[in-house]
Design a protein around this motif. Structure first.
Motif, mmCIF file in Angstrom:
data_model
loop_
_atom_site.group_PDB
_atom_site.id
_atom_site.type_symbol
_atom_site.label_atom_id
_atom_site.label_comp_id
_atom_site.label_asym_id
_atom_site.label_seq_id
_atom_site.Cartn_x
_atom_site.Cartn_y
_atom_site.Cartn_z
ATOM 1 N N PHE B 92 74.836 127.790 38.339
ATOM 2 C CA PHE B 92 75.783 128.692 38.976
ATOM 3 C C PHE B 92 76.982 128.984 38.081
ATOM 4 N N ASN B 96 78.873 123.032 39.514
ATOM 5 C CA ASN B 96 78.927 122.406 40.844
ATOM 6 C C ASN B 96 78.188 121.078 40.878
ATOM 7 N N PRO B 97 78.603 120.129 39.997
ATOM 8 C CA PRO B 97 77.955 118.817 40.091
ATOM 9 C C PRO B 97 78.268 118.204 41.443
ATOM 10 N N PHE B 98 77.303 117.470 41.993
ATOM 11 C CA PHE B 98 77.544 116.791 43.261
ATOM 12 C C PHE B 98 78.521 115.643 43.037
ATOM 13 N N PRO B 99 79.283 115.288 44.051
ATOM 14 C CA PRO B 99 80.194 114.146 43.887
ATOM 15 C C PRO B 99 79.441 112.824 43.902
ATOM 16 N N MET B 100 78.626 112.637 42.873
ATOM 17 C CA MET B 100 77.878 111.380 42.739
ATOM 18 C C MET B 100 77.969 110.994 41.262
ATOM 19 N N TYR B 108 68.733 113.558 41.353
ATOM 20 C CA TYR B 108 68.730 114.082 42.727
ATOM 21 C C TYR B 108 67.489 114.919 43.035
ATOM 22 N N SER B 145 81.302 108.822 38.095
ATOM 23 C CA SER B 145 81.202 110.071 38.853
ATOM 24 C C SER B 145 81.146 111.279 37.921
ATOM 25 N N LEU B 147 82.267 114.051 38.560
ATOM 26 C CA LEU B 147 83.473 114.862 38.705
ATOM 27 C C LEU B 147 84.499 114.531 37.624
ATOM 28 N N GLY B 148 84.296 113.421 36.926
ATOM 29 C CA GLY B 148 85.216 113.046 35.860
ATOM 30 C C GLY B 148 84.926 113.748 34.544
ATOM 31 N N ARG B 161 70.482 119.034 35.126
ATOM 32 C CA ARG B 161 69.985 118.812 36.472
ATOM 33 C C ARG B 161 68.837 119.772 36.786
ATOM 34 N N ALA B 162 69.015 121.023 36.333
ATOM 35 C CA ALA B 162 67.949 122.006 36.542
ATOM 36 C C ALA B 162 66.724 121.656 35.700
#
Ligand code: ATP
Ligand code: MG
Lengths: 401, 252
Positions: B92, B96-100, B108, B145, B147-148, B161-162
């Motif tokens: 995208f 938009n990484p997941f908060p994991m 995932y 994480s 998000l860091g 991830r894709a």
């Protein structure tokens, strides 16, 4: 009037309003504390509200007194319920304890009774057992009613002391554990919080998931939302009446922990649904799209990505719910009862702290005791709040960088 | 050389309610190439891209007519959407990484498909990160994480991830628009490497980017494909006046 003047005026009104609010809050909490704090002690927290009568078997054994007479008479084991000691204390060697005669006041009744005022640490009383051999605890403050079948009522302290000294071998003592505590109410309150959350949380969370993730916006959703909002506005006595008619009578759950929890769970549902819905709505669409684009199903997306993000909001719901359960009195009065006991099963009654506070204030006119219970309620609410805040911080996926 | 056609859109119309966002799109997208979509804002590039993995399903008002043939099947028909999305991945505009954790982010997708074996997941995570040129930067912090990470790292994580789904196609909607030039260069670099194995379709607002990385370019305007050709042709010798106006910056 100049602009400056208006400014100052507005400011002072704001300050005044804030000040008044704060003062009222401080005054109320202060009032409760001043009124009740003298009753709050360890015994108050660990004893049941009702007295407990039991027979203890004690092996007679001569234990000399290790403290001097002056300090013995200074031992002041009496809590507020005894005005003063009428006679004694007298140390009795063959049970290693001192007893005193006191005027015991409970509610409206006033009785003269013998209580243990001091117990030696080698005293045989400390290894007392019941008829099945289970260990019993006897402490100062406990009331002594009879030994080996001799009732002490109406006797003088000297006579009683002589009587006890006369006995040998295994003594069968009738003891009364004084009541007046709130242990059972504390435990009932915790049970009530636990059971009602266990019922309401899953329902509320799934409801909120349906509303935000599945339901197509439209009539039905609006009706459900409206219903939930209405539920939130209905006074809890109405829920109490419903709970009494439906859970207690129709479903035959009796006045019990279960009836109470179910009733409170209904009260909690709107709060939980609303906060969870808000929390779900704030989860960015980007997460949902990201998950779906990876070939996850909708269910996987909701449970693995969306819900974990909503944890802080759900924690808020839990917080609010705990407050509601602990604070609920009207509905519980009708569905869980006013019996101050620990509910043994889901189907036994029990009164929470709030109900108990209501009960002692209204039925017994004991404002001090009610205030003391108020202190315990305030402390429990604060502790539970801190606990759930800590857990929510721990679970917050956005905190872990 | 004659490349295999991966997607074939035939007379595709798309409506948001009453508003027609795509008008009779006909487009053939070849395998193992980079295809770029360019065009002014609001012309329907993202909308078309999202048709290719049925992301428009999420929007209730969308109505689609026409066909998109993917591997011999019309994906607008009655197909297994989950399966389609595992074969057609998407990156995208905003990372938009997941908060994991980083590891969990990559694992995932495969986990959702039922992969449970730890060693298999481990190798998958490593391979994907290596392919996305991120392994060296994150190998010591896989359990931290996601998000860091920096924006550029996050976007490469999303690409990894894709990739972990081992898709055939990767759709990218302005993947570098939120990134600085250095991070952008890294991702462009990555794309030219990835096209050996994957069909890549990218939406971009940067003419230079389209010129640098794509093999073919489609120019969208007001919901139509005005021109679709080899990238050098589009940029040096466009057939349509409007294309020329747009790429020379003379567009109103
Ligand atoms: N969810 C939606 N509902 C209604 N209309 C939409 C929706 N999404 C997009 N549109 C409209 O469809 C048209 C095409 O939008 P799209 O997002 O595909 O444009 P774009 O080419 O990707 O633009 P940009 O370069 O700004 O990203 C626009 O006019 C937009 O307003
Ligand atoms: Mg777009």
């Amino acid at each position: 009037m100049g602009r400056k003047m208006k400014d100052v005026l507005a400011k002072s009104i704001i300050y005044l309003a804030t000040g008044i609010t704060l003062c009222v809050l401080l005054f109320i909490v202060g009032f409760i504390f001043v009124k009740g704090i003298s009753l709050v002690n360890w015994d108050f927290l660990t004893r049941d509200y009702n007295e407990k009568v039991f027979y203890a078997f004690v092996q007679e054994e001569v234990v000399p007194m290790t403290i001097d007479a002056a300090s013995l008479s200074q031992k002041d084991p009496y809590d507020k319920r005894y005005e003063s000691s009428l006679e004694g204390p007298i140390y009795i060697e063959n049970i290693g304890a001192a007893i005193a005669k006191v005027a015991y006041k409970n509610n409206a009744t006033e009785k003269e009774q013998f209580v243990f005022s001091y117990i030696e640490k080698d005293s045989p009383l400390l290894s007392a057992i019941d008829s099945t051999g289970k260990k019993l605890s006897i402490g100062t403050d406990y009331i002594l009613e009879s030994i080996n079948g001799t009732d002490f009522e109406g006797l003088s302290l000297e006579d009683v002391a002589a009587q006890i000294n006369h006995e040998t071998g295994e003594l069968k003592i009738k003891v009364v554990q004084p009541g007046g505590g709130v242990r059972s109410n504390i435990i009932t309150t915790l049970y009530m919080v636990l059971v009602s959350l266990l019922i309401a949380l899953p329902l509320g969370i799934f409801g909120a998931i349906y509303l935000t993730e599945y339901a197509k916006p439209g009539r039905l959703v609006n009706i459900i939302r409206f219903a939930a909002e209405c539920l939130a506005g209905i006074p809890s006595i109405i829920f109490g009446l419903f709970g009494m008619a439906f859970f207690v009578v129709a479903l035959k759950f009796q006045i019990s922990l279960l009836s109470g929890s179910l009733t409170v769970a209904i009260i909690l549902l709107p709060v939980i649904i609303r906060s969870t819905e808000e929390a779900l709505k704030t989860v960015p669409t980007a997460f949902r799209e990201g998950s779906l684009a990876l070939g996850a199903t909708k269910l996987q997306t909701i449970f693995k990505v969306v819900l974990p993000c909503a944890v802080p909001g759900i924690a808020t719901a839990v917080l609010l719910s705990i407050g509601r359960v602990v604070g609920e009195s009207a509905a519980l009065l009708l569905t869980a009862g006013t019996v101050a006991q620990i509910p043994g099963t889901l189907f036994s009654p029990g009164s929470t702290l709030t109900v108990q506070a209501y009960y002692v204030a209204k039925e017994e006119g004991n404002i001090e005791l009610a205030c003391a219970i108020g202190i315990v309620i305030i402390v429990i609410v604060i502790v539970l709040n801190i606990l759930s805040r800590i857990t929510s911080d721990k679970l917050n996926v956005f905190n872990k960088k | 050389m004659n490349k295999k056609i991966k997607f074939n859109a035939k007379n595709l119309d798309l409506y948001y309610g009453d508003f027609q966002a795509l008008k009779s799109i006909n487009l053939e997208i070849c395998e193992k190439e980079v295809t770029a979509f360019i065009g002014p804002s609001g012309c329907g590039k993202s909308t078309f891209l999202r048709c290719l993995n049925r992301m428009n399903d999420l929007i209730d008002s969308v109505k689609i007519e026409g066909e998109i043939i993917f591997e011999g099947q019309d994906i607008n028909g009655d197909i297994d959407v989950i399966n389609l999305r595992t074969r057609v991945g998407m990156v995208f505009q905003k990372p938009n990484p997941f908060p994991m954790s980083i590891y969990e982010n990559i694992a995932y997708g495969p986990k959702c498909q039922g992969v449970k074996d730890k060693t298999q997941l481990d190798t998958l995570v490593k391979e994907s990160l290596v392919k996305a040129a991120l392994w060296e930067e994150v190998k010591d912090r896989l359990n931290k994480s996601a998000l860091g990470l920096s924006g550029g790292q996050q976007q490469r994580l999303c690409i990894a991830r894709a990739i972990a789904m081992q898709p055939e196609v990767i759709l990218m909607d302005e993947p570098t628009s939120a990134l600085d030039p250095i991070a952008t260069a890294k991702i462009e670099d990555l794309m030219s490497k990835l096209k050996k194995d994957y069909t890549i379709i990218i939406v971009t607002h940067s003419m230079q980017q389209a010129g640098r990385i794509s093999d073919k370019t489609a120019f969208f305007l007001m919901g139509e494909v005005v021109e679709f050709n080899e990238t050098p042709v589009i940029f040096t010798n466009p057939a349509d006046k409007r294309t020329e106006d747009y790429i020379t910056g003379r567009f109103g």
